[in-house]
Enzyme design. Sequence first.
Site, PDB file in Angstrom:
ATOM      1  N   ASP A   1      35.779  52.712  69.758  1.00 22.53           N
ATOM      2  CA  ASP A   1      34.517  53.052  70.461  1.00 22.53           C
ATOM      3  C   ASP A   1      34.556  52.340  71.881  1.00 22.53           C
ATOM      4  O   ASP A   1      33.859  52.753  72.731  1.00 22.53           O
ATOM      5  CB  ASP A   1      33.184  52.455  69.886  1.00 22.53           C
ATOM      6  CG  ASP A   1      33.278  52.916  68.235  1.00 22.53           C
ATOM      7  OD1 ASP A   1      33.558  53.915  67.871  1.00 22.53           O
ATOM      8  OD2 ASP A   1      32.402  52.379  67.586  1.00 22.53           O
TER       9      ASP A   1
ATOM     10  N   ASP B   1      26.569  64.375  55.625  1.00 21.29           N
ATOM     11  CA  ASP B   1      26.146  63.069  56.400  1.00 21.29           C
ATOM     12  C   ASP B   1      25.526  63.285  57.688  1.00 21.29           C
ATOM     13  O   ASP B   1      26.269  63.076  58.713  1.00 21.29           O
ATOM     14  CB  ASP B   1      27.582  62.149  56.453  1.00 21.29           C
ATOM     15  CG  ASP B   1      27.469  60.657  56.740  1.00 21.29           C
ATOM     16  OD1 ASP B   1      26.343  60.081  56.318  1.00 21.29           O
ATOM     17  OD2 ASP B   1      28.371  60.236  57.163  1.00 21.29           O
TER      18      ASP B   1
ATOM     19  N   HIS C   1      33.385  50.036  66.315  1.00 22.58           N
ATOM     20  CA  HIS C   1      35.007  50.234  66.018  1.00 22.58           C
ATOM     21  C   HIS C   1      35.695  50.137  67.101  1.00 22.58           C
ATOM     22  O   HIS C   1      35.330  50.064  68.269  1.00 22.58           O
ATOM     23  CB  HIS C   1      35.145  51.675  65.799  1.00 22.58           C
ATOM     24  CG  HIS C   1      34.275  52.366  64.635  1.00 22.58           C
ATOM     25  ND1 HIS C   1      33.124  52.791  64.671  1.00 22.58           N
ATOM     26  CD2 HIS C   1      34.655  52.606  63.309  1.00 22.58           C
ATOM     27  CE1 HIS C   1      32.564  53.285  63.464  1.00 22.58           C
ATOM     28  NE2 HIS C   1      33.532  53.028  62.706  1.00 22.58           N
TER      29      HIS C   1
ATOM     30  N   HIS D   1      24.676  57.522  52.573  1.00 14.84           N
ATOM     31  CA  HIS D   1      25.761  57.538  51.621  1.00 14.84           C
ATOM     32  C   HIS D   1      25.353  57.415  50.217  1.00 14.84           C
ATOM     33  O   HIS D   1      25.969  58.173  49.439  1.00 14.84           O
ATOM     34  CB  HIS D   1      26.706  56.433  51.985  1.00 14.84           C
ATOM     35  CG  HIS D   1      27.355  56.481  53.339  1.00 14.84           C
ATOM     36  ND1 HIS D   1      28.405  55.701  53.832  1.00 14.84           N
ATOM     37  CD2 HIS D   1      27.241  57.476  54.387  1.00 14.84           C
ATOM     38  CE1 HIS D   1      28.785  56.035  54.934  1.00 14.84           C
ATOM     39  NE2 HIS D   1      28.178  57.064  55.542  1.00 14.84           N
TER      40      HIS D   1
ATOM     41  N   ASP E   1      23.283  61.416  59.389  1.00 16.37           N
ATOM     42  CA  ASP E   1      23.174  60.212  60.147  1.00 16.37           C
ATOM     43  C   ASP E   1      21.874  60.161  60.725  1.00 16.37           C
ATOM     44  O   ASP E   1      22.024  60.074  62.226  1.00 16.37           O
ATOM     45  CB  ASP E   1      24.529  59.554  60.932  1.00 16.37           C
ATOM     46  CG  ASP E   1      25.555  59.307  60.270  1.00 16.37           C
ATOM     47  OD1 ASP E   1      25.261  58.814  58.864  1.00 16.37           O
ATOM     48  OD2 ASP E   1      26.584  58.893  60.703  1.00 16.37           O
TER      49      ASP E   1
ATOM     50  N   ASP F   1      23.104  49.972  56.567  1.00 22.13           N
ATOM     51  CA  ASP F   1      23.462  50.970  57.819  1.00 22.13           C
ATOM     52  C   ASP F   1      22.074  51.862  57.610  1.00 22.13           C
ATOM     53  O   ASP F   1      21.885  52.556  56.853  1.00 22.13           O
ATOM     54  CB  ASP F   1      24.840  51.877  57.400  1.00 22.13           C
ATOM     55  CG  ASP F   1      25.918  51.292  58.439  1.00 22.13           C
ATOM     56  OD1 ASP F   1      25.556  50.197  58.997  1.00 22.13           O
ATOM     57  OD2 ASP F   1      26.823  51.989  58.731  1.00 22.13           O
TER      58      ASP F   1
ATOM     59  N   GLU G   1      31.838  49.374  52.708  1.00 19.28           N
ATOM     60  CA  GLU G   1      30.660  50.238  52.889  1.00 19.28           C
ATOM     61  C   GLU G   1      31.017  51.614  51.972  1.00 19.28           C
ATOM     62  O   GLU G   1      31.769  52.338  52.305  1.00 19.28           O
ATOM     63  CB  GLU G   1      30.656  50.854  54.339  1.00 19.28           C
ATOM     64  CG  GLU G   1      29.501  51.811  54.652  1.00 19.28           C
ATOM     65  CD  GLU G   1      29.182  52.093  55.914  1.00 19.28           C
ATOM     66  OE1 GLU G   1      29.416  51.223  56.817  1.00 19.28           O
ATOM     67  OE2 GLU G   1      29.012  53.617  56.171  1.00 19.28           O
TER      68      GLU G   1
ATOM     69  N   ASP H   1      23.265  53.195  62.309  1.00 18.13           N
ATOM     70  CA  ASP H   1      24.362  54.217  62.125  1.00 18.13           C
ATOM     71  C   ASP H   1      23.606  55.627  62.215  1.00 18.13           C
ATOM     72  O   ASP H   1      23.482  56.289  61.210  1.00 18.13           O
ATOM     73  CB  ASP H   1      25.116  54.003  60.797  1.00 18.13           C
ATOM     74  CG  ASP H   1      26.425  54.676  60.957  1.00 18.13           C
ATOM     75  OD1 ASP H   1      26.531  55.469  61.756  1.00 18.13           O
ATOM     76  OD2 ASP H   1      27.386  54.439  60.067  1.00 18.13           O
TER      77      ASP H   1
ATOM     78  N   GLU I   1      24.781  52.292  53.091  1.00 18.37           N
ATOM     79  CA  GLU I   1      24.174  53.128  53.833  1.00 18.37           C
ATOM     80  C   GLU I   1      22.921  54.078  53.255  1.00 18.37           C
ATOM     81  O   GLU I   1      23.459  54.569  52.260  1.00 18.37           O
ATOM     82  CB  GLU I   1      25.329  53.791  54.572  1.00 18.37           C
ATOM     83  CG  GLU I   1      24.842  54.881  55.878  1.00 18.37           C
ATOM     84  CD  GLU I   1      25.720  55.904  56.466  1.00 18.37           C
ATOM     85  OE1 GLU I   1      26.523  55.184  57.139  1.00 18.37           O
ATOM     86  OE2 GLU I   1      25.539  56.945  56.718  1.00 18.37           O
TER      87      GLU I   1
END
Length: 439
Positions: free
Chosen positions: A104, A307, A101, A271, A309, A296, A232, A338, A268
């Site tokens: 980031d 979430d 991003h 998700h 991750d 992802d 996404e 991710d 993802e």
Amino acid sequence: MNEVFGSISSIPYEGPQSKNALAFKYYDAERVIMGKPMKEHLPFAMAWWHTLVATGTDMFGPGTADKSFGAKPGTMEHAKAKVDAGFELMKKLGIRNFCFHDVDLVPEADDIKETNRRLDEITDYMLIKMKETDIQCLWGTANMFSNPRFMNGAGSSNSVDVYCFAAAQIKKALDLTVKMGGKGYVFWGGREGYETLLNTDMKFEQENIANLMHMAVDYGRKIGFKGTFLIEPKPKEPMKHQYDYDAATAIGFVRQYGLDKDFMMNIEANHATLAGHTFQHDLRVSAINGMLGSVDANTGDLLLGWDTDEFPNNVYDTTLCMYEILKAGGLKVGLNFDAKPRRASYTAADLFEAHILGMDSFALGLIKAAQLIEDGRLDGFVKERYAGFESDLGRQIRTGAATLEQLAKRADEMGRPDLPGSGRQEYLEGVVNNILFQG
Ligand code: XLS
Ligand code: CA
Ligand code: CA
């Protein structure tokens, strides 16, 4: 040059018998599976935000991992230290891509002109590193969810000024993605949704999001972006309801607004399960619609239900994921981790071991998915299951040539149909176990 992870050397492939924590047991980059080396089936990418930025902060406490990499956070020196750390980590792990991003990469300034200048500076530096290492940009995106200005969304914001700011961030993130040769550009609509319909004009908001995406496509193509735009999907979190709920919803959206020529899905795992689907479901929905663009690669925890991750660790899931990907003829873009180590896994070694887990889980998934396809029992059963449609009448139905009267006449003639045949789910689950756990 001083190394950031000096105590860790390049991660070798040692095979399944190895007990070395810092070695691959299954990911053997050059091993050929179904005609292609593993590294081509599995275009892994490091996620800048989790690996180089996230410290393990949660709602109940601060971070546990030190991501200063020897520099003062919030400075350009630190931004460069992250680049050094990231490229060293990717090189040592044999990861050949990264995703980012905008925010980031550099600390955001009060004025967007200064933020953009910082982004130019850091990406110049990244380009040098990319040349040195042959590591590439998989995809870029703009963070349009963290800053308080996006509290009501970006493309779906009620504020024209915020909408313009989102446009400016997308424009810059596209510039950077093109500058670094990225294969994709992602829209994840974290705050593109609502908390209550009492204050929301849903149609208005969705039209505005679509217009913003059209502007992004026009601009991207104008500056030479030949890659894939990606949506996404995610059903909720941070918003109570997000517009791009799941693959089916997002595909409907891009078709409704004429964006389907340029967009594919970035699915993802975590998700999909938040939406009440399996990972395999959203991959299949994307694949049958010709929109399986990127993945992802992570996993959630069904007992927690948010979430989380996590790095992919469930080989049953990675196998079924790679089964879908192989059957779809591969991914257009790639596989982005991710994912983040758990808060209590805060050391540099943990960061490497987490990526090794993810890469090995996918390598094993690839090996097993290829075996499932070569074994043929699943495909054979599915083919057999629909074999009735190979009859003359079946063909007429398939080609749209049959009429309702014609079919009703057939029903009259037969009186009642035979049962349609066993689904044999337990047998098929046994086949999967047999392939997964054979010696
Ligand atoms: C958050 C999303 C986000 C996107 C990129 O849940 O996964 O990280 O991948 O904006
Ligand atoms: Ca994601
Ligand atoms: Ca996520």
